[in-house]
Design an enzyme around this catalytic site. Structure first.
Site, PDB file in Angstrom:
ATOM      1  N   GLU A   3       0.896  -1.106  -0.135  1.00 43.07           N
ATOM      2  CA  GLU A   3       0.228  -0.147   0.030  1.00 43.07           C
ATOM      3  C   GLU A   3       0.986   1.278  -0.116  1.00 43.07           C
ATOM      4  O   GLU A   3       1.911   1.200   0.614  1.00 43.07           O
ATOM      5  CB  GLU A   3      -0.927   0.048   1.335  1.00 43.07           C
ATOM      6  CG  GLU A   3      -1.723   1.374   1.467  1.00 43.07           C
ATOM      7  CD  GLU A   3      -2.415   1.026   2.764  1.00 43.07           C
ATOM      8  OE1 GLU A   3      -3.247   2.008   3.086  1.00 43.07           O
ATOM      9  OE2 GLU A   3      -2.369   0.044   3.569  1.00 43.07           O
TER      10      GLU A   3
ATOM     11  N   ASP B 176       0.361   5.086   0.484  1.00 44.60           N
ATOM     12  CA  ASP B 176      -0.790   6.105   0.962  1.00 44.60           C
ATOM     13  C   ASP B 176      -0.152   7.562   0.359  1.00 44.60           C
ATOM     14  O   ASP B 176       0.535   8.008   1.047  1.00 44.60           O
ATOM     15  CB  ASP B 176      -0.965   6.037   2.320  1.00 44.60           C
ATOM     16  CG  ASP B 176      -1.656   4.753   2.973  1.00 44.60           C
ATOM     17  OD1 ASP B 176      -2.613   4.336   2.191  1.00 44.60           O
ATOM     18  OD2 ASP B 176      -1.256   4.640   3.973  1.00 44.60           O
TER      19      ASP B 176
ATOM     20  N   GLU C 244      -3.381  10.856   3.000  1.00 42.94           N
ATOM     21  CA  GLU C 244      -4.156  10.824   4.140  1.00 42.94           C
ATOM     22  C   GLU C 244      -4.780  12.051   4.673  1.00 42.94           C
ATOM     23  O   GLU C 244      -3.334  12.461   5.190  1.00 42.94           O
ATOM     24  CB  GLU C 244      -4.110   9.593   4.865  1.00 42.94           C
ATOM     25  CG  GLU C 244      -4.076   8.191   4.128  1.00 42.94           C
ATOM     26  CD  GLU C 244      -3.987   7.042   4.960  1.00 42.94           C
ATOM     27  OE1 GLU C 244      -5.210   6.492   5.682  1.00 42.94           O
ATOM     28  OE2 GLU C 244      -2.630   6.647   5.362  1.00 42.94           O
TER      29      GLU C 244
END
Length: 479
Positions: A230, A232, A235
């Site tokens: 993952e 990111d 966020e």
């Protein structure tokens, strides 16, 4: 993502299905993004988005009866992973009226709470589609990814996220059992938390061993989790933001079992095949409380701004290995570099191996990032290609304190790594947020992908010293 959000509805069940229903046509909302070769040469791609299967109505095949209601499976209808996969159908979505999802040109807007004829929807997760049946795959080594975001209406406790995960391009049809829904219906989700609240994994239901959530009447967890690397990219809410890389031992989608999954649904968060915490760069957490937030900050979260993320390789080519992640922001015609860390023992303004080691040491972390392969494993996932996810969610596990407040909440906020933002330790309760901020939303637009320095104005970049003073800046001329 730190954890997953579920839809709340009285009649529409929260599920991840493999068979396809026929009651609601599935029409993907259109959206555009651009592929650039230089600043003045970008080509527009006509694409669409698909809603994740965990938000869709799952019902008995050929019937309006639910397979899953609230946080409970109808075990009188099916009670095994194989049986439920074969006998439950995933339905099409009314994106705007039921889920509060809308698109316009290059913009995707995700509303937090949407009341509709059958109940209430909370949050959503959508994927960029390359075609009606396949997700768009982004290969970003030696590339930059740029987008504009509006988080002005996201309070403490909410998260408007844009990120990449190493999902199967077809949603798992080729690798799954009894999966006839696929990417068209948003199947195949995975991330570095190895989420066990996903209702179907690799074509099979997750009903066996299903346990109800202790605090969320719409959630539970099965025996299996869905793991993959993952990245990111973003966020955030209006008070805090973070960039995080999460490696996994096996970058692509794998299924785990029980506590061996780690993540929020297991007794040992660090026991899984992925790094659930990742190596992160939150300007506030690394000592720059003046950089991001409402109008008195350098980057004003009450107005839209553009985020540029560059993925640098060891040899400067797309065949190289990821060694560094750089960040820039553009607002009001001014381009700011990521501010430098301002803590004793931690320096720099990019994510690289040295930064990640120093951060883990200073913050007394479990060293999961290095143990699971660090940037080299993230690079493997990026080389194979990753799926773009956009979401809005609240957090029943930690009330999003890990993003925007002091976390762990019992620790002294002055301890390195504990302070993440200026939100209260008492903020972020989803039940309160759904009442007090139902009109919250996040909007993403103007996505651009291209070679380094091709998608934004990099001719004059403001770089802020480690101890930020808005009256002092350095202008850096980039190549």
């Amino acid at each position: 993502m730190f954890c997953n959000i579920l839809i709340v509805s009285s009649l529409l069940a929260v599920v991840h299905a493999q068979q396809v229903g026929t009651f609601q046509p599935e029409n993907h909302p259109p959206v555009t993004w651009q592929r650039c070769t230089s600043k003045d040469n970008c080509t527009t791609n006509q694409r669409s988005i698909a809603l994740d299967a965990n938000w869709r109505w799952l019902h008995q095949t050929g019937s309006y009866s639910n397979c899953y209601s609230g946080n409970t499976w109808d075990t009188s209808y099916c009670n095994t992973n194989i049986d439920c996969a074969q006998r439950c159908a995933l339905e099409g979505a009314d994106y705007q009226n039921t889920y509060g999802i809308s698109t316009s040109g290059s913009q995707v807007r995700l509303n937090y709470v949407t009341d509709h004829a059958n109940g209430r929807n909370v949050g959503s997760r959508v994927y960029m589609m390359e075609s009606d049946t396949h997700y768009e795959i982004y290969k970003l080594l030696n590339q930059e990814f740029t987008f504009t975001v509006d988080v002005s209406e996201l309070p403490c406790g909410l998260n408007g996220a844009l990120y990449l995960v190493a999902m199967d391009v077809d949603g798992g049809i080729a690798n799954g059992t009894s999966n006839s829904a696929g990417a068209r219906y948003g199947t195949g989700y995975c991330d570095a938390q190895c989420p066990r609240d996903v209702k179907f994994i690799k074509g099979l239901a997750n009903i066996e061993g299903w346990q109800l959530s202790p605090n969320n009447s719409m959630s539970g967890a099965g025996n299996h989790g869905s793991c993959c690397a993952e990245l990111d990219i973003w966020e955030s809410n209006s008070m805090a933001q973070v960039l995080t890389a999460h490696p996994c031992d096996t970058p692509t989608n794998t299924m785990c079992t029980g506590d061996a999954c780690g993540g929020p649904h297991s007794s040992n968060r660090d026991a899984g095949p992925c790094d659930p915490n990742g190596c992160d760069f939150n300007p506030y957490r690394v000592g720059n409380a003046s950089f991001y937030g409402p109008p008195n900050k350098i980057l004003d979260s009450s107005l839209p701004f553009t985020v540029v993320t560059q993925f640098i390789t060891n040899d400067g080519t797309s065949n190289g290995t990821l060694t560094e992640i750089r960040r820039f922001y553009v607002q009001r015609g001014i381009t700011d570099a990521q501010p430098s860390a301002s803590l004793n023992g931690l320096s720099g303004n990019t994510i690289n191996s040295e930064f990640c080691i120093a951060e883990n040491t200073l913050f007394q972390g479990p060293d999961n990032f290095a143990r699971h392969g660090g940037l080299a494993k993230v690079s493997e996932a990026m080389a194979q290609g990753m799926v773009l996810v956009m979401s809005i969610w609240d957090d029943w596990f930690t009330h999003m304190l890990w993003l925007d407040s002091a976390f762990p909440p019992q620790e002294d906020a002055k301890k390195p790594g504990v302070g993440r933002g200026e939100c209260s330790r008492l903020s972020g309760d989803p039940q309160q947020l759904q009442t007090s901020n139902p009109n919250a939303y996040v909007a993403f637009s103007d996505i651009k992908v291209g070679p380094i320095n091709s998608t934004f104005n990099n001719e004059s970049v403001q770089t802020w010293p480690a101890s930020i003073n808005p009256g002092i800046l350095v202008v850096l001329q980039l190549p």
